[in-house]
Design a protein around this motif. Sequence first.
Motif, mmCIF file in Angstrom:
data_model
loop_
_atom_site.group_PDB
_atom_site.id
_atom_site.type_symbol
_atom_site.label_atom_id
_atom_site.label_comp_id
_atom_site.label_asym_id
_atom_site.label_seq_id
_atom_site.Cartn_x
_atom_site.Cartn_y
_atom_site.Cartn_z
ATOM 1 N N ILE A 111 0.822 -1.209 0.000
ATOM 2 C CA ILE A 111 0.000 0.000 0.000
ATOM 3 C C ILE A 111 0.860 1.265 0.000
ATOM 4 N N VAL A 112 1.927 1.260 0.799
ATOM 5 C CA VAL A 112 2.725 2.486 0.983
ATOM 6 C C VAL A 112 3.973 2.495 0.108
ATOM 7 N N TYR A 113 4.041 1.607 -0.860
ATOM 8 C CA TYR A 113 5.283 1.431 -1.628
ATOM 9 C C TYR A 113 5.760 2.739 -2.256
ATOM 10 N N PHE A 114 4.903 3.421 -2.976
ATOM 11 C CA PHE A 114 5.363 4.618 -3.684
ATOM 12 C C PHE A 114 5.593 5.808 -2.751
ATOM 13 N N PRO A 115 4.770 6.029 -1.713
ATOM 14 C CA PRO A 115 5.165 7.042 -0.715
ATOM 15 C C PRO A 115 6.499 6.709 -0.056
ATOM 16 N N TYR A 116 6.773 5.417 0.128
ATOM 17 C CA TYR A 116 8.050 4.996 0.703
ATOM 18 C C TYR A 116 9.205 5.376 -0.225
ATOM 19 N N VAL A 117 9.006 5.176 -1.522
ATOM 20 C CA VAL A 117 10.041 5.535 -2.495
ATOM 21 C C VAL A 117 10.242 7.045 -2.512
ATOM 22 N N ASN A 118 9.153 7.803 -2.381
ATOM 23 C CA ASN A 118 9.287 9.258 -2.307
ATOM 24 C C ASN A 118 10.147 9.667 -1.113
ATOM 25 N N GLN A 119 9.971 8.990 0.017
ATOM 26 C CA GLN A 119 10.791 9.293 1.192
ATOM 27 C C GLN A 119 12.244 8.910 0.949
ATOM 28 N N LEU A 120 12.464 7.827 0.222
ATOM 29 C CA LEU A 120 13.822 7.431 -0.139
ATOM 30 C C LEU A 120 14.501 8.520 -0.953
ATOM 31 N N ASN A 121 13.780 9.073 -1.905
ATOM 32 C CA ASN A 121 14.322 10.178 -2.695
ATOM 33 C C ASN A 121 14.559 11.407 -1.835
ATOM 34 N N TRP A 122 13.641 11.659 -0.906
ATOM 35 C CA TRP A 122 13.790 12.804 -0.014
ATOM 36 C C TRP A 122 15.032 12.639 0.855
ATOM 37 N N ALA A 123 15.279 11.425 1.321
ATOM 38 C CA ALA A 123 16.473 11.156 2.130
ATOM 39 C C ALA A 123 17.737 11.377 1.303
ATOM 40 N N LEU A 124 17.694 10.973 0.039
ATOM 41 C CA LEU A 124 18.838 11.192 -0.851
ATOM 42 C C LEU A 124 19.174 12.677 -0.949
ATOM 43 N N LEU A 125 18.157 13.495 -1.146
ATOM 44 C CA LEU A 125 18.382 14.927 -1.293
ATOM 45 C C LEU A 125 18.750 15.575 0.044
ATOM 46 N N ASN A 126 18.140 15.114 1.129
ATOM 47 C CA ASN A 126 18.455 15.663 2.449
ATOM 48 C C ASN A 126 19.883 15.355 2.879
ATOM 49 N N SER A 127 20.444 14.283 2.342
ATOM 50 C CA SER A 127 21.812 13.918 2.715
ATOM 51 C C SER A 127 22.804 15.010 2.352
ATOM 52 N N SER A 128 22.428 15.889 1.426
ATOM 53 C CA SER A 128 23.318 16.990 1.027
ATOM 54 C C SER A 128 23.587 17.951 2.180
ATOM 55 N N LEU A 129 22.710 17.930 3.192
ATOM 56 C CA LEU A 129 22.906 18.811 4.346
ATOM 57 C C LEU A 129 24.110 18.389 5.181
ATOM 58 N N GLY A 130 24.623 17.193 4.938
ATOM 59 C CA GLY A 130 25.805 16.738 5.656
ATOM 60 C C GLY A 130 27.009 17.642 5.435
ATOM 61 N N MET A 131 26.977 18.411 4.361
ATOM 62 C CA MET A 131 28.074 19.332 4.066
ATOM 63 C C MET A 131 28.303 20.323 5.195
ATOM 64 N N ILE A 132 27.239 20.719 5.888
ATOM 65 C CA ILE A 132 27.356 21.774 6.898
ATOM 66 C C ILE A 132 28.108 21.298 8.139
ATOM 67 N N ILE A 133 28.247 19.977 8.315
ATOM 68 C CA ILE A 133 29.015 19.480 9.455
ATOM 69 C C ILE A 133 30.288 18.775 8.980
ATOM 70 N N GLY A 134 30.698 19.090 7.753
ATOM 71 C CA GLY A 134 31.981 18.613 7.248
ATOM 72 C C GLY A 134 31.974 17.238 6.628
ATOM 73 N N LEU A 135 30.798 16.700 6.303
ATOM 74 C CA LEU A 135 30.728 15.371 5.698
ATOM 75 C C LEU A 135 31.047 15.458 4.215
ATOM 76 N N ARG A 136 31.860 14.533 3.729
ATOM 77 C CA ARG A 136 32.243 14.545 2.318
ATOM 78 C C ARG A 136 31.341 13.622 1.499
ATOM 79 N N GLU A 137 30.016 13.882 1.576
ATOM 80 C CA GLU A 137 29.136 13.230 0.606
ATOM 81 C C GLU A 137 29.216 14.033 -0.695
ATOM 82 N N LEU A 138 28.292 13.851 -1.600
ATOM 83 C CA LEU A 138 28.432 14.476 -2.917
ATOM 84 C C LEU A 138 28.518 15.996 -2.821
ATOM 85 N N THR A 139 27.627 16.619 -2.064
ATOM 86 C CA THR A 139 27.670 18.079 -1.954
ATOM 87 C C THR A 139 28.938 18.541 -1.252
#
Length: 220
Positions: free
Chosen positions: A147-175
């Motif tokens: 039932i929640v499969y596609f909302p779950y995938v949307n959250q997965l994408n949201w987590a991917l984009l939110n991971s860019s905030l790691g830059m502000i604490i010195g994390l060397r992810e993509l951003t």
Amino acid sequence: MFGYTFYWSIVWDKLPDLLEGAKATLALTVLSMVIGTLLALGLTLLRRQEKGLGYRLATGWVEVARNTPALFQIYMIYFGLGALGLHFSSYVAMLLALSFNNAGYLAEIFRGGLQIIPKQQLTAARSLGISSFGAYTHVVFPQLFRIVYFPYVNQLNWALLNSSLGMIIGLRELTGATQAAQSESFRTFEFFIVAAVMYFVMSKLIEGGARLTFWRVFKG
């Protein structure tokens, strides 16, 4: 355009660093979703009780996660807990913050999905001698994830984009890797255009893979 000359060769030289950052982004995203999913299932079951300390704590978690900025949550874990003597590396702090955020959103998604599943199914499973844990894992949760499969995938994408905030604490992810490369060469447009394309491609691969998986698992 506007007298700006692009030098893509500089990006090419730093491409291995950007790819390493993209790998860190994907690893952080997947791990935070796994942890967030497990936490969200627990929060969802606690909220179904509709009373007691567990219900209040779970509700508070969801409300804080969904109604405060993700940036604030990262600061609280990295800097706030650090002030209290709990020090985490940039990666661990980002993983904790992203997992906390994912759990809050997923718990609400799961709660909505559970409302669609008739409660009589759980009662029927228990009447057949199946334990409460077995009834949820074998009867309720398989339907819930469909039932929640596609909302779950949307959250997965949201987590991917939110991971860019790691830059502000010195994390060397993509951003973070992009910012580091840009600070050395001062070629802002080139590096961030390439990073944006990489985020776009990762996001579309997730969407495409999710649709293919849904078709093979639930429609096949």
